[in-house]
Design an enzyme around this catalytic site. Structure first.
Site, short mmCIF file in Angstrom:
data_model
loop_
_atom_site.label_atom_id
_atom_site.label_comp_id
_atom_site.label_asym_id
_atom_site.label_seq_id
_atom_site.Cartn_x
_atom_site.Cartn_y
_atom_site.Cartn_z
N TRP A 1 -31.25 -46.83 20.37
CA TRP A 1 -30.78 -47.62 19.24
C TRP A 1 -29.26 -47.59 19.36
O TRP A 1 -28.62 -46.58 19.07
CB TRP A 1 -31.26 -46.98 17.94
CG TRP A 1 -31.01 -47.78 16.71
CD1 TRP A 1 -31.79 -48.77 16.17
CD2 TRP A 1 -29.88 -47.66 15.82
NE1 TRP A 1 -31.23 -49.26 15.02
CE2 TRP A 1 -30.07 -48.60 14.78
CE3 TRP A 1 -28.75 -46.86 15.81
CZ2 TRP A 1 -29.16 -48.76 13.75
CZ3 TRP A 1 -27.83 -47.01 14.76
CH2 TRP A 1 -28.05 -47.96 13.74
N HIS A 58 -22.51 -58.46 -17.88
CA HIS A 58 -21.20 -58.10 -17.32
C HIS A 58 -21.00 -58.71 -15.94
O HIS A 58 -20.17 -58.23 -15.17
CB HIS A 58 -21.07 -56.58 -17.27
CG HIS A 58 -21.12 -55.95 -18.62
ND1 HIS A 58 -20.03 -55.91 -19.46
CD2 HIS A 58 -22.14 -55.40 -19.31
CE1 HIS A 58 -20.38 -55.34 -20.61
NE2 HIS A 58 -21.66 -55.03 -20.53
#
Ligand code: HGA
Length: 652
Positions: free
Chosen positions: A75, A548
């Site tokens: 990987w 918000h």
């Protein structure tokens, strides 16, 4: 993440190595390779980009065989996924190396080696190791000493398996910061980064300690501890641990994907997490294991039969320790972090203990202060998560420096893998017993972590209760916990309904998840699952935060998923949902039967089995797992091995 399999036998081991690589595929990788020393004494190598199947295709064209070999799934961290970057890396056709981890000082070492005439054929950090070993061999050192001399020069984390063409009867492994186990066979022995890779050939393992090396020859296994200034190698004895096979390891069974199998296994594995851990009085402290290396081990009773360096617990001592806890610092990454966030609500409300939760990658790199009496609690499925492990090692270092440096009371790991680094290096551990989790997207590991966290919360409450005999809340929670596997079974019955709902998500590019209180982390986990496997951008908000900012995103193209159990925040959540609806948002609400929410135009309601508010996060996690699974299947993604992701994140 990368995987290592290597071995020395008295037969051809190429097929064992390839089978081992297949068994490591679940960890996520981008290329694979194998090298053997063949019967003619030649070092032979094959590498391929993509799946292990591609490597097998190469091997069909040009077969390899040999009694010693090293193999790897890569990987990429340094250098793109390409054949020339895939491991094993060779030096002078003499040395072959596979490596997990990152060599941080590779640039300086590369410069030095190029100066000495070595020609590099990859962009990886790993290749420096091959050339350094070669240089030490040329200077006259034997392979174990050469590897030791090289590792002393490496900064960073690594697990290595190394072999030398001139000596086909010697395989060397070394670990520092990345996991490595030795598979103990009969006249054949192996090295792997994960015991799962070797289960077809052995169930007996030595879990190497930090800094250990191993030399495998036909005469046997020698574990070597690096002592003194690390020039010296001293043979040491390490315990051989039998790996408990479980039925789950067998395969996908009737399921198309491991992820679905693991979702469906949850009632059974949750029963196992609970098994023998409850008695009529509460949580059995014997459920916690004490590490052999811990200060708590000194008076622990059972010295023998330890599994992975663990031993029985001194109940009175643990009760005292838990009674002394004034604060809990929870450290984790990814899904485990969400489990930790849920636990904060439980610890504060059920046990009355303040708790903080932080991702390990942030915690480890900041100056912080530990309040007196802080229990350091880590969560990791694999027990090898690099950042979490580093955070644990950091606080242990602080503890060694003395109280003025910020003393932690003790460390507790909640983990799925016995014998993992996190379990062995923490003072205490509580195993989740989820069985092997192969799907990269965590499901049963998450819900079993939550159960283990609830057990920990109750154990802390008990210890603080000072003999309080009739603790109603504890009794109720214990009763509900016992019933939990059954409730999870009921929520799995929603599978068909959720599969249909998934169609409404497959063409979407974004999704918003909302929850309040202990369901906020569940909304976060739902969003994480969806992005991990279906690649749909998903965000989670505490529903009270809508106004918000995120409300600006709401229109008919933005599905909004909400988790709505019956709790004190229900009415407030309902108002938040109205706000979404008023702006044309499509609502998908997973709700308690008692929540009077009407399905209709733009509002889809899935009724989740009724459950007490404390355990609701565990139950509501399940339908969200199913949702992400079905969306991913409809989109045709690689559900078990989503792109760019790895199962156990063993590099920073
Ligand atoms: N740094 C090496 C190995 C990477 C790794 O261990 N990934 O999990 C490379 O990039 O090849």
């Amino acid at each position: 993440m990368c995987g290592i399999v290597a071995g020395l036998a008295q037969r051809d081991i190429s097929k064992i190595l390839i089978e081992g690589l297949h068994r490591l595929e679940y960890r996520g990788y981008d290329s694979a390779g194998v090298a053997v020393i063949d019967p003619a004494g030649e070092l032979r190598r094959a590498r391929a980009v993509g799946k292990v199947r591609a490597l097998e295709d190469e091997l069909r064209e040009a077969p390899l065989s040999g009694a010693i070999g090293v193999a790897h799934t890569r990987w990429a961290t340094h250098g793109r996924p390409a054949q020339h970057n895939a491991h094993p890396h060779l030096s002078s056709e003499r040395v072959a190396v596979v490596h997990n981890g990152i060599i941080e000082n590779h640039e300086a070492l590369r410069g030095e080696l190029e100066g000495a005439g070595y020609v590099f054929t990859s962009e990886t950090d790993t290749e420096v190791v091959a050339h350094l070993v070669d240089r030490e061999l040329c200077s006259g050192l034997a392979l174990p000493e050469a590897v030791n001399a090289v590792t002393a020069r490496l900064d960073g984390a690594f697990a290595l398996a190394v072999m030398e063409q001139r000596n086909p009867e010697l395989l060397v492994g070394a670990r520092q910061g990345s996991p490595l186990v030795v598979g103990v066979g009969i006249d054949e022995h192996f090295i792997a980064s994960d015991p799962l890779a070797l289960l077809p050939v052995t169930d007996r393992f030595i879990y190497l300690d930090e800094g250990d090396m191993v030399a495998i020859t036909p005469a046997g296994i020698q574990v070597l501890e690096r002592t003194g200034d690390r020039d010296e190698l001293t043979p040491v004895t390490r315990e051989v641990v039998r790996y408990e096979h479980s039925v789950e390891a067998a395969g996908k069974g009737e399921y198309r994907h491991f992820m679905m199998k693991e979702i469906m296994e949850q009632p059974r594995v949750l029963s196992r997490t609970l098994a023998e851990r409850l008695d009529p009085q509460g949580v059995r402290l014997e459920a916690f294991d004490v590490s052999r290396h811990s200060f708590l081990a000194a008076s622990a009773g059972n010295e023998s039969g330890a599994e992975g360096g663990k031993q029985g617990v001194d109940v009175a001592r643990l009760t005292q320790l838990f009674a002394d806890v004034r604060q809990v610092q929870i450290i984790a990454c990814g899904t485990s972090y969400h489990a930790g966030m849920v636990a904060r609500y439980w610890l504060e409300e059920v046990a009355g203990i303040p708790a903080q939760v932080e991702v390990a990658s942030e915690f480890r790199y900041r100056e912080r202060v530990a309040a007196p009496g802080t229990l350091f609690l880590t969560l990791s499925q694999s027990g090898e998560t690099a950042d979490t492990l580093a955070a644990l090692r950091d606080i242990q270092k602080l503890n060694r420096e003395g109280p003025q440096a910020g003393h932690y009371l003790a460390s507790l790991a909640i983990c799925n893998v016995a014998g993992s680094s996190l379990v062995r290096e923490s003072d205490l551990s509580l195993l989740t017993h989820a069985g092997p989790e192969i799907g990269v997207a965590s499901t049963k590991a998450f819900t079993t972590q939550l159960v283990a966290l609830m057990l920990t919360t109750l154990a802390l409450r008990q210890a603080k209760g000072d003999g309080q005999t009739d603790d109603l809340l504890s009794r109720q929670l214990l009763m509900r916990l016992k019933d939990l596997p059954h409730v999870i079974e009921q929520s799995l019955a929603l599978d068909g309904e959720i599969a249909q709902l998934a169609e409404k998500f497959m063409h979407r590019h974004h999704t918003l998840f909302l929850g309040r209180g202990s369901q906020y982390p569940i909304a976060m986990e739902g969003a994480l699952k969806l992005k991990e496997i279906s690649y749909i951008h998903a965000e989670a908000y505490a529903a009270g935060e809508l106004k918000h900012g995120p409300l600006a995103l709401i229109d008919e193209d933005m599905p909004v998923v909400a988790v709505a159990p019956m709790d004190d925040l229900m009415e407030k959540l309902k108002s938040n949902l109205q706000e979404v609806r008023a702006r044309g948002g499509q609502l998908f609400v997973f709700a308690d039967p008692e929540v009077s929410l009407k399905a209709g135009e733009g509002v889809h309601v899935v009724t989740v089995p009724g459950v007490c508010r404390f355990l609701a996060p565990i139950v509501y996690a399940v339908p969200l797992q199913l949702l992400s699974y079905h969306v991913a299947v409809l989109k045709g993604t690689d559900v078990d091995q989503p792109r760019n992701l790895a199962k156990s994140v063993t590099v920073e």
